[in-house]
Motif scaffolding. Structure first.
Motif, PDB file in Angstrom:
ATOM      1  N   GLU A 211      -8.050  -1.193   6.486  1.00 25.13           N
ATOM      2  CA  GLU A 211      -8.769  -2.271   7.159  1.00 25.13           C
ATOM      3  C   GLU A 211     -10.262  -2.237   6.846  1.00 25.13           C
ATOM      4  O   GLU A 211     -10.888  -3.275   6.591  1.00 25.13           O
ATOM      5  N   ASN A 212     -10.846  -1.062   6.841  1.00 25.59           N
ATOM      6  CA  ASN A 212     -12.276  -0.956   6.541  1.00 25.59           C
ATOM      7  C   ASN A 212     -12.586  -1.398   5.115  1.00 25.59           C
ATOM      8  O   ASN A 212     -13.626  -2.007   4.840  1.00 25.59           O
ATOM      9  N   LEU A 213     -11.658  -1.108   4.202  1.00 26.01           N
ATOM     10  CA  LEU A 213     -11.855  -1.503   2.805  1.00 26.01           C
ATOM     11  C   LEU A 213     -11.690  -3.004   2.630  1.00 26.01           C
ATOM     12  O   LEU A 213     -12.372  -3.621   1.805  1.00 26.01           O
ATOM     13  N   VAL A 214     -10.791  -3.592   3.410  1.00 27.11           N
ATOM     14  CA  VAL A 214     -10.635  -5.046   3.369  1.00 27.11           C
ATOM     15  C   VAL A 214     -11.921  -5.715   3.836  1.00 27.11           C
ATOM     16  O   VAL A 214     -12.420  -6.669   3.206  1.00 27.11           O
ATOM     17  N   LYS A 215     -12.463  -5.238   4.936  1.00 23.79           N
ATOM     18  CA  LYS A 215     -13.707  -5.804   5.458  1.00 23.79           C
ATOM     19  C   LYS A 215     -14.855  -5.641   4.464  1.00 23.79           C
ATOM     20  O   LYS A 215     -15.742  -6.502   4.361  1.00 23.79           O
ATOM     21  N   LYS A 216     -14.837  -4.549   3.725  1.00 23.70           N
ATOM     22  CA  LYS A 216     -15.913  -4.278   2.782  1.00 23.70           C
ATOM     23  C   LYS A 216     -15.816  -5.162   1.541  1.00 23.70           C
ATOM     24  O   LYS A 216     -16.801  -5.775   1.115  1.00 23.70           O
ATOM     25  N   SER A 384      -4.190  -4.024 -19.808  1.00 17.00           N
ATOM     26  CA  SER A 384      -5.206  -4.021 -18.749  1.00 17.00           C
ATOM     27  C   SER A 384      -4.621  -4.493 -17.424  1.00 17.00           C
ATOM     28  O   SER A 384      -3.684  -5.303 -17.383  1.00 17.00           O
ATOM     29  N   VAL A 385      -5.192  -3.974 -16.361  1.00 19.91           N
ATOM     30  CA  VAL A 385      -4.749  -4.261 -14.997  1.00 19.91           C
ATOM     31  C   VAL A 385      -5.953  -4.730 -14.193  1.00 19.91           C
ATOM     32  O   VAL A 385      -7.000  -4.075 -14.192  1.00 19.91           O
ATOM     33  N   GLN A 386      -5.798  -5.838 -13.500  1.00 22.76           N
ATOM     34  CA  GLN A 386      -6.861  -6.348 -12.624  1.00 22.76           C
ATOM     35  C   GLN A 386      -6.298  -6.501 -11.217  1.00 22.76           C
ATOM     36  O   GLN A 386      -5.329  -7.222 -11.014  1.00 22.76           O
ATOM     37  N   VAL A 387      -6.913  -5.787 -10.257  1.00 23.45           N
ATOM     38  CA  VAL A 387      -6.395  -5.782  -8.886  1.00 23.45           C
ATOM     39  C   VAL A 387      -7.547  -5.914  -7.903  1.00 23.45           C
ATOM     40  O   VAL A 387      -8.707  -5.629  -8.224  1.00 23.45           O
ATOM     41  N   HIS A 388      -7.205  -6.322  -6.688  1.00 24.77           N
ATOM     42  CA  HIS A 388      -8.208  -6.479  -5.634  1.00 24.77           C
ATOM     43  C   HIS A 388      -8.530  -5.107  -5.036  1.00 24.77           C
ATOM     44  O   HIS A 388      -7.629  -4.380  -4.606  1.00 24.77           O
ATOM     45  N   HIS A 389      -9.820  -4.783  -5.002  1.00 19.24           N
ATOM     46  CA  HIS A 389     -10.238  -3.457  -4.548  1.00 19.24           C
ATOM     47  C   HIS A 389      -9.954  -3.242  -3.062  1.00 19.24           C
ATOM     48  O   HIS A 389      -9.867  -2.102  -2.598  1.00 19.24           O
ATOM     49  N   ALA A 390      -9.790  -4.317  -2.295  1.00 20.41           N
ATOM     50  CA  ALA A 390      -9.480  -4.158  -0.877  1.00 20.41           C
ATOM     51  C   ALA A 390      -8.104  -3.533  -0.675  1.00 20.41           C
ATOM     52  O   ALA A 390      -7.859  -2.872   0.335  1.00 20.41           O
ATOM     53  N   LEU A 391      -7.206  -3.725  -1.647  1.00 21.77           N
ATOM     54  CA  LEU A 391      -5.822  -3.285  -1.482  1.00 21.77           C
ATOM     55  C   LEU A 391      -5.511  -1.992  -2.224  1.00 21.77           C
ATOM     56  O   LEU A 391      -4.519  -1.330  -1.917  1.00 21.77           O
ATOM     57  N   MET A 392      -6.314  -1.648  -3.211  1.00 16.93           N
ATOM     58  CA  MET A 392      -6.057  -0.405  -3.941  1.00 16.93           C
ATOM     59  C   MET A 392      -7.317   0.058  -4.652  1.00 16.93           C
ATOM     60  O   MET A 392      -8.283  -0.689  -4.804  1.00 16.93           O
ATOM     61  N   ASP A 393      -7.261   1.312  -5.087  1.00 19.50           N
ATOM     62  CA  ASP A 393      -8.401   1.944  -5.751  1.00 19.50           C
ATOM     63  C   ASP A 393      -7.997   2.360  -7.165  1.00 19.50           C
ATOM     64  O   ASP A 393      -6.853   2.178  -7.587  1.00 19.50           O
ATOM     65  N   GLY A 394      -8.949   2.957  -7.859  1.00 17.67           N
ATOM     66  CA  GLY A 394      -8.670   3.435  -9.205  1.00 17.67           C
ATOM     67  C   GLY A 394      -7.526   4.432  -9.236  1.00 17.67           C
ATOM     68  O   GLY A 394      -6.770   4.505 -10.209  1.00 17.67           O
ATOM     69  N   TYR A 395      -7.381   5.194  -8.168  1.00 12.02           N
ATOM     70  CA  TYR A 395      -6.287   6.172  -8.074  1.00 12.02           C
ATOM     71  C   TYR A 395      -4.926   5.491  -8.199  1.00 12.02           C
ATOM     72  O   TYR A 395      -4.043   5.961  -8.931  1.00 12.02           O
ATOM     73  N   HIS A 396      -4.756   4.377  -7.483  1.00 11.31           N
ATOM     74  CA  HIS A 396      -3.477   3.680  -7.495  1.00 11.31           C
ATOM     75  C   HIS A 396      -3.212   3.005  -8.844  1.00 11.31           C
ATOM     76  O   HIS A 396      -2.075   2.991  -9.332  1.00 11.31           O
TER      77      HIS A 396
END
Length: 412
Positions: A211-216, A384-396
């Protein structure tokens, strides 16, 4: 005029045929037939026999249904209590929807209280808006088309979280190991809510830890991670060629399979609510040979890579002969997807994809480019992969890319 008279006579003939059962059934079959249009008009979750004739009980007329079906005057769709394959095992014989086997007769029944002496009804249906919602007419017409293709018809109802009203999926068809919901609407519909009910589930506050990452990140103008790697696709390339499959289709299956195994790739934010996709399908670009403009095709993922490649190739051929070449699928309407594309003319390191609305688009984008053979005989390809940072990080994303390579290496 001739169309109206012919349809009216057909309706009277069907009604008359059913009336001959009066001595045995007290005329229940005739009342069942006549009431069908009212039943569909009010979009009931099942055929209500007592509304056809007061005091009628389901056990009294259940024996009539096979005879009515064999007379080719009606079609039937049974309620599936738990959609799956085979759906015949989940058929509820006590809950069903009835349709006339002739749309013209259905329209005549629907408007039998109108004092039309000419085919004004049909003119209105074809070119104007009659004094009714056309949804139930279209539903009856679609029934005929599905029956003509030898489909066994089922429908499904889902609970509504906010009211006692049920969501109803008009038809559920099985094709191999896939379930295909069919919605028939003439105007505004709840198909989006229904699809979310089928393919998504809410993530509880206890389970949701981002949730905090979504808000950010959600308010950012470009809140996306884009990572590119070089994959060794040697085994997948040879597998696809040996089996006569398109490498594009085989790579697409691999990309979706890996995404399904990393839970963050299933996350979406829908109307500020975190959701988990129960399924993921590819929406991919395709360019017909000899053309330059692309089209978007909504694929159907299945576990079997061979079946997926066959079905996806068929979708491509069908799209090429279709007059409708879509170039946009709304991420708000279809969230349980992955956007897939290939740039086979270019070897690159990163490919940044376009985003229509960063605050609402949480769908991952997967891309790959031109493959080349190196000095050791390995076939290497940029991915290449493009994803929303609110839902995942580089780790994922790293876990995802590792899993893609593992799947390719294990392909047989």
């Amino acid at each position: 005029m001739q169309l109206f008279i012919l349809s009216t006579r057909c309706s009277f003939l069907f009604n008359g045929d059913l009336s001959r059962n009066i001595a045995i059934t007290n005329g229940d079959s005739r009342y069942i037939y006549v009431y069908m249009n009212e039943d569909l008009r009010y979009n009931a979750s099942r055929y209500v026999l007592s509304n056809a004739r007061e005091g009628t009980r389901s056990e009294q007329v259940r024996v009539l249904i096979p005879d009515m079906l064999s007379s080719n005057t009606v079609n039937i769709a049974y309620h599936a209590n738990n959609p799956g394959t085979p759906m015949s095992l989940e058929k509820d014989t006590g809950r069903y929807k009835l349709f006339t086997s002739d749309v013209g007769s259905f329209v005549t029944l629907a408007f039998k209280d109108k004092s039309y002496t000419e085919n004004i009804i049909y003119n209105k249906l074809l070119s104007d808006k009659p004094e009714t919602n056309l949804g139930y007419v279209y539903e009856n017409a679609v029934t005929q088309m599905l029956i003509a293709k030898d489909n066994n018809l089922f429908y499904y109802t889902l609970n509504n979280d906010t009211s006692n009203h049920l969501y109803k999926i008009d038809f559920i068809l099985s094709s191999g190991n896939k379930i295909n919901p069919v919605e028939v609407k003439s105007g505004n519909s709840h198909s989006l809510q229904i699809r979310r009910k089928l393919y998504m589930k809410k993530i509880s506050d206890i389970e949701w830890d981002r949730e905090n990452l979504v808000k950010k990140y959600a308010p950012y103008s470009f809140p996306y991670i884009n990572l590119g790697v070089e994959l060794d696709v040697t085994d997948l390339y040879h597998f696809s060629k040996q089996n006569g499959f398109s490498f594009y289709c085989a790579m697409m299956h691999t990309a979706v399979q890996a995404a399904l195994e990393i839970k963050n790739f299933r996350y979406r934010i829908i109307e500020k609510q975190p959701m988990y996709c129960e399924k993921l399908d590819p929406v991919f670009t395709h360019i017909e040979k000899g053309r330059e403009n692309f089209m978007l095709i909504h694929g159907d993922y299945c576990d079997d890579i061979r079946e997926f490649c066959r079905e996806t190739a068929l979708k491509m051929r069908q799209a090429e002969v279709s007059d409708d070449h879509p170039i946009k699928i709304s991420s708000e309407d279809s969230a349980e997807i992955l956007y897939v594309t290939c740039i086979p003319w270019v070897k690159y390191t990163h490919f940044v994809r376009t985003i229509e609305n960063p605050n609402k688009d949480f769908i991952p984008r997967l891309s790959w480019g031109k493959y080349e053979t190196d000095a050791n005989g390995r076939i290497l390809m940029p991915f290449s992969v493009q994803v929303h940072h609110a839902l995942m990080d580089g780790y994922h994303v790293g876990k995802y890319l590792q899993r893609v390579q593992e799947i390719i290496n294990s392909i047989r």
